[in-house]
Scaffold this active site. Structure first.
Site, PDB file in Angstrom:
ATOM      1  N   GLU A 222      33.474 -20.126 -21.385  1.00  0.00           N
ATOM      2  CA  GLU A 222      34.369 -19.002 -21.652  1.00  0.00           C
ATOM      3  C   GLU A 222      35.633 -19.381 -22.432  1.00  0.00           C
ATOM      4  O   GLU A 222      36.771 -19.114 -21.989  1.00  0.00           O
ATOM      5  CB  GLU A 222      34.731 -18.301 -20.327  1.00  0.00           C
ATOM      6  CG  GLU A 222      33.488 -17.803 -19.607  1.00  0.00           C
ATOM      7  CD  GLU A 222      33.756 -16.874 -18.417  1.00  0.00           C
ATOM      8  OE1 GLU A 222      34.924 -16.550 -18.145  1.00  0.00           O
ATOM      9  OE2 GLU A 222      32.780 -16.445 -17.788  1.00  0.00           O
TER      10      GLU A 222
ATOM     11  N   GLU B 183      25.817 -16.847 -17.076  1.00  0.00           N
ATOM     12  CA  GLU B 183      26.390 -16.384 -15.811  1.00  0.00           C
ATOM     13  C   GLU B 183      26.219 -14.885 -15.747  1.00  0.00           C
ATOM     14  O   GLU B 183      26.498 -14.181 -16.710  1.00  0.00           O
ATOM     15  CB  GLU B 183      27.914 -16.671 -15.721  1.00  0.00           C
ATOM     16  CG  GLU B 183      28.288 -18.099 -15.538  1.00  0.00           C
ATOM     17  CD  GLU B 183      29.812 -18.288 -15.409  1.00  0.00           C
ATOM     18  OE1 GLU B 183      30.512 -17.294 -15.103  1.00  0.00           O
ATOM     19  OE2 GLU B 183      30.284 -19.404 -15.647  1.00  0.00           O
TER      20      GLU B 183
END
Lengths: 509, 509, 509, 509
Positions: free
Chosen positions: C164, C283
């Protein structure tokens, strides 16, 4: 070259030998007890040795996550306690049949008055911002343990306050007065929870120890504090030199080193109030650095054997630092054998000193001989059990012990020996010959585990009117356990061990 | 006294060494496979040796309870099959990673034409009352196994018809014609179930074996039967004498004994139709009696090592009779060591011959030396792996092997040995010195298990321009496994194995 | 109140259902994999679900201790690598039958250019001081893994670069250009080690994701980099509010949320070079906070069931974040049920969503029906296997599915259901009724484990000319697995299930 | 249709409830204890129920191989004893934490005076040829057990003489006088070994039991024998009919059946000498045939619950015949569920009656209610624990128990129930619906094990001034265990079970 010693055993009056080898063992910081490999190593230790207590640092460190704070609606900071990991650790200990010897420390980050830390894992070593908060933490933890594990059980866990406050690395400025305050506050907090908790300190190592111990006892006397026991540490190493990842030094003369304990004992006894107070050595080992190759050797095993034969004369317990090599004080070790404190190397491979403890913990019975190389006890069933060692600090020579035991029945006896020496029960030697691999394949791990077992040997002989005489040969730094038992002959109908051959005709079976 | 032999290895052209040591192992009757101790012993065998197949008697005996009959409404007797125990046994084998080598026999009581039995456990050895019923049973069992374990798997399980029909004790009157009929009926029943099933016989032992084998092959030829393999047994013992519970005899000269196999091989090859047909030795051992103390000795281990080095020249497999000592042919043994056939004694204690198999099963690679004392193979990674033995049938003398291997790189090599001899890996010796107890305490069992491990030793040396030279000393009847590997030095930064001492100064570490 | 839906199954043409539910699962940071409880939870997950890959943060964080530096004799700083813990983690994964999906990050303290950290466990999120050092680390780790686990194996482990980076919390300033550089350097380092390593990024979450993805692909195109796959994350929660230790929010409309993935897919396909490139959701979960009580509920289980039925339409995999509750991003949880991401609660207690995965991973076969509540597949043996769910985000009502399957043989069929709903397989409900204890006694843990199992039910019925019709009742947010199999009647001779009673006479057995 | 009963509990004076449910359990013959599956089943039983003693036939049968004979040099026949298997069995019991209740019998083949046998496994039921040999065997076995397991332990194992001598099938001609002689000889042999051994008989079943018991006590009185306890058996089945492999019959009215025990008790008490002598029911069950499908049902579970609530009124123990289904009296069973006596079916699958015992063994505390459907005890911590059942022998109707417990604190309470009924904890129902497969795949075994667990449910409610009132619904033949505990509220800071939703708004979570 071979040294020879003869002992006619049993003419002695009963020897004094106080065997506390199984009372306590050390461990890497409590947070590491969550690890699978840690638990696997401790399982092996408990199966083969079986300690009663375990002591280590860091119950209050932040990886255990016990002490937390939050801001309530009114904007005040309030404490809250998290027992998730504490329970996992204590459950593991309970399952492995070992009780904590609680060392209270170090300082939770949020409660600390400063940011000085110790070790790779950064334990905060500053006093609490608030002693009220500290006492609250101590009581909350003890009450939780009581609630979960039962009051009668938990009050059998001794409590020690902090670790080595006489070193500035472990306690800010080695501030003695501040430590005394910590001790006092903690003592009251513990005793208020349950007065039966045995509570002690000052957990000092051998730096300024005389002064610290005297001042500590004076303080207690003055404040009318009655510690239940006194604790100190004991290492047997000259200051080591660092080379790469490792520390090298020289072993101290063991008898001289023991003198320090004698002094401590005398100091305690010099106070009327504290005379005879139990003294626990809550850490001992040869080197005090977890990167000293000596720890993995047979000389370490023999040296520790010598110590275990003597330490009971001075103190109520002596906790070998540590049971295993999951340990991070100077970082994570690079290789399986790296001079860690442990009785067990990573990969769950027992080291020679592992067997010293296994052998001593079997010495239960009436002591009939104790010398600088040998302890013999007699069991209730009449059999003998002994541990011998050949500590060679300088000259490496073999030792032959000629022993006579006072058995006069004209029967046959079996002598069973378990031997650890350079060539047996010494996995580091195999690992060295393999090229000192930094990591092990499954096959290599298995070979090292197999090679880590003592070699077993039996012989039989008959008693004569002079008793039973036999000899035991010990290679340099060997540690040997043996038992001598009368043989109850059970030959089955028709069984011939020699299969009909003449046993005298050859050397084989 | 020491015998010395020198081998310059590697000048030889590639040696022929066919290693089928792991193909199959024998077992006590199938019903015993339900036992916990049986499974525990087999687990140890599979973990450390790892056989591919297992063969034993009694799949159709009444303790397995497969064949049942009942009377239907019309009053007719009808067959029904009970697979409860068969499934438990096969599930256990599957879990342990071993496949059956199916031996079809003996006769279910209700199908038998007579009441002659064999063994303490009373296996019925008479022909079936009805060959139709017999074929029905064979097919029902195979179909059930196929349904439960999968057709592709089950057709890899070889099928052998009956056991030692050339002995009147195993087959009524040793009636040859009747056996041929049994073989033929069974052969058809099996092949109809799935033609891929490898099916063979006549499972004879060394009595009248020449005649039986010739007649069997003539019969097959005449009837146009094509067995997939030929089976026989091979024991190396002179007729033993019984003394109390035990049998004693002499080991045959091994080379002479192998002659029998050569003859069998020649007979098979003399039939045009059967030339080259695989021959399996579905049982072999030294003594053929499960109460011969020789089985538990190191001489047995060395003798079997000799055999394993040669048997592949004659046949496709040789199944050691048996893996463990849960075995009741002459009754239940009275003591842990009692001369049972097993590689493992009761109490799950490996015997010396266990290690012979463990050592041979690791001899995978290109054979570069085979002699009467030694086999050496080279692995793909260049390392060497070997098994040596010192078989002493008469004179017991030590053997020193001086070996030169063709490594010329000027590097260091590690020699790792695992040794089994009178003093190592020989639990019967310890047990004997203990007084031959007929039952073992937990502590005694643990000592015997610990003492049953080979001793491990390492040495290092450098290659010179002549190769690497070293010697191996073998005590009488020792079996030694060793590997020689180039050392990949991995010394960690700062690590000193000798902890700063001069390694040349003493003998220790 | 009950909703009713009818499906006549089997008239449909083959449905498209891509089931990648077992491809990958998330985990707390790698260092936690050393823990015993972590491994115990993963063992349960692997036994009952069986994922192929596992992905988590922190392989390079300092608790893994891989990257180290020292000063050599010349005074230069040099890198050295410590693989002790990495090996322990990877050994554990190998033993549990799961392969890593390697996420490379975060920054070792000594290599970091700044001191910004993320999480309670303080992962450093700044770029490396030296990309050469970074590439050296990447290659050293991959080469070590190759050496230890074998090249052919290790090249099957996908490699993802960082986590991220589009959030400033995870990558300093969310600096896009810097991430692209990191990606490029890492990509080259990996591919140089072995070009077969599948390597991808940019591992973004749903913030600025469109821009990031477009720019990333433009960068790759411009630099002629060919990532093997594209990764992003996907959470289904509105921004939560914090209350005490917990986060509460609302679930997004699932169909709308999936739209984001569709956009990502379209962006990739809009690049000629990257058209059709695999997209992995590395995820996903409902809430993105590890303290959201929703995670432990049945509505979470039903919501995830809905997702698993659809996600295969958009991407090659979707890794549920995470398998277990040993997780410390927001600190150590205070209670067994605390809204952690895990499929398994601490104490090794499966949560409802655990079963969603267990049920989906059994959906192997030809899909014959897919709707918003139900997926049915047919297996090779003709039997049917299905998962149904009753997702109730607003109104809580029961759902009755009336199903007709196209079986026409007039035989009996057995329907076996496994049900998870409010009253079954829902340990949090029991725990709530117990008073939400913050720690569990052994007895309470056992009760919660027992209560966490789905309830199993069977029914039988016959097919008619119209097929087999039956109904399944789902409570609100129930997830139900069922199979329908033709019964092979095996009634044993004389067996009467009803013990002679008239089954129609009562309701019992 | 629903029956309703109301109980206001706690107004009663303390109820008499003697709970001996865990004192002893039966087993198939001792030789079967060698089996792996037997031990696996017993392990489950001990983990979940935990019996103190185990009793079964056949310690002296030839598969245990204890009694052997040989001819010595002088030509005399001499006895020798083989303890190999006895030790394996007793070791297994010790490991599983269960002590034998020794039943001495049947007759070793070589000691037998005739060849009459009982059962598929052919236990010889004739008197000994020589009572001297018999006494020698008894003493040799007891002395061996004492030597191996310790005298203090072994004298706590009760000794019973033979089994059901009042049936001609179990004792030749049911010869009473001969049994009395056997008893007398055995009694003396046992008491000479150690007078502390509790020794009893006559182990009769319910045929001619009145006469046998009177005569036995008269004999003892006349001979001045003082048995330490009296034993008899108790089955609750009308004579069954055989159909194929199975036996069907009707359950007797339980109250009438108990009358027999009352009579036995009165007979004993009518002898001044034996008044108050403990009576042990060394076997009981519903049907006395190991092929009665009733054994595997919920009606059996409910019936046994009724019995366990009453039997303590009549006798000191009642040993359920048997713990598991490894049992061969009528041959080896064909299918997993076959009406065997066991609490556990083959495949280690608990049956409904397993839970009856598990539930009763948790009823430790002060009994505050006992009725025909319910027993309630209160524990030291104030919580309540109960077992309820709904025995439906004729009409199958549900039962609703309305209970009021005397808690008046205005706090919340949690009621936790574990239910076994037709739909829960009833694996035979699932197996039936699967088609009654005669063998199980691994997957089917797992489903049956999973389905064999009781369903767990919780509810909470508050006490009012009248106490706590709640109801329990029992399906026909359900057995329900429940506990009621005050809730110690531990809500963690910020935790909201309902995740912010209004719990009253719907039915789900």
């Amino acid at each position: 070259m071979e040294k020879q010693i003869r002992y006619q055993i049993g003419n002695e009056t009963e020897c004094s030998f106080k065997n506390h080898a199984d009372y306590c063992v050390g461990t890497g910081r409590m947070g590491l007890a969550l690890q699978q490999q840690y638990q696997e190593q401790l399982k092996l230790v408990q199966e083969q040795i079986g300690f009663r207590h375990i002591r280590g640092h860091g119950i209050f460190c932040d990886d255990m996550a016990i002490y937390q704070e939050y801001t309530d609606e009114s904007g005040s900071i309030r404490a809250e306690y998290n027992f998730t990991y504490l329970d996992m650790v204590m459950d593991a200990y309970q399952k492995l049949g070992i009780k904590p010897f609680l060392e209270l420390g170090f300082m939770p980050y949020k409660m600390a008055s400063g940011d000085q830390t110790v070790f790779y894992w950064k334990g905060n070593v500053t006093p609490p911002k608030s002693y009220e908060a500290w006492s609250g933490l101590v009581q909350a933890v003890l009450l939780h343990l009581i609630e979960r594990y039962g009051r009668e059980e938990v009050v059998t866990w001794p409590v020690e306050v902090w670790n080595e406050p006489n070193l500035p690395g472990f306690w800010k400025d080695a501030d003695r007065e501040e430590y005394f305050r910590l001790f006092q506050e903690t003592y009251y907090a513990v005793k208020k929870t349950d007065s039966r908790f045995l509570t002690g300190g000052p957990a000092i190592c051998g730096v300024d120890d005389v002064l610290w111990l005297e001042k500590f006892l004076e303080f207690c006397e003055a404040q009318d504090l009655k510690p239940d026991f006194i604790t100190r540490h004991h290492y047997m190493f000259e200051k080591p030199e660092q080379c790469g990842h490792y520390s090298y030094g020289a072993l101290r003369d063991p008898m001289t080193a023991l003198g320090e304990l004698k002094v401590s004992r005398e100091i305690i006894d010099s106070f009327e109030t504290f005379k005879g107070l139990p003294m626990h050595i809550t850490e001992f080992n040869t080197s005090y650095s977890p990167d000293s190759p000596i720890h993995d050797t047979t000389v370490n095993a023999a040296y520790v054997a010598w110590l275990l034969s003597k330490l009971g004369d001075y103190c109520e317990s002596y906790s070998y630092w540590t049971f295993g090599d999951i340990f991070e004080e100077k970082g994570v070790p690079f290789t399986p054998f790296h001079g860690g404190f442990g009785l067990v190397a990573n990969g769950t491979i027992p080291k020679p000193t592992f067997w010293t403890f296994a052998f001593f913990n079997k010495l239960q019975g009436r002591c009939i001989h104790r010398s600088d190389e040998l302890i013999v006890v007699q069991k209730d069933d009449g059999s003998y059990c002994a541990t011998a060692w050949n500590l060679c600090l300088e000259q490496k020579e073999c030792l032959r012990l000629y022993l006579t035991l006072p058995e006069k029945e004209e029967e046959e006896y079996c002598l069973l020996t378990k031997t650890v020496d350079e060539a047996h029960g010494n996995p580091r030697k195999i690992w060295h010959d393999m090229g000192e691999p930094s990591w092990l394949s499954k096959e290599e791990t298995q070979i090292l585990k197999d090679s880590a077992q003592p070699v077993i040997h039996t012989e039989t002989f008959c008693a004569s009117s002079c008793g039973i005489s036999f000899s035991i040969l010990l290679q340099p730094n060997a540690v040997v356990w043996f038992q001598l038992k009368k043989i109850k002959k059970c030959k089955d109908r028709g069984y011939d061990y020699f299969c009909g051959e003449d046993p005298a005709a050859g050397t084989g079976n």
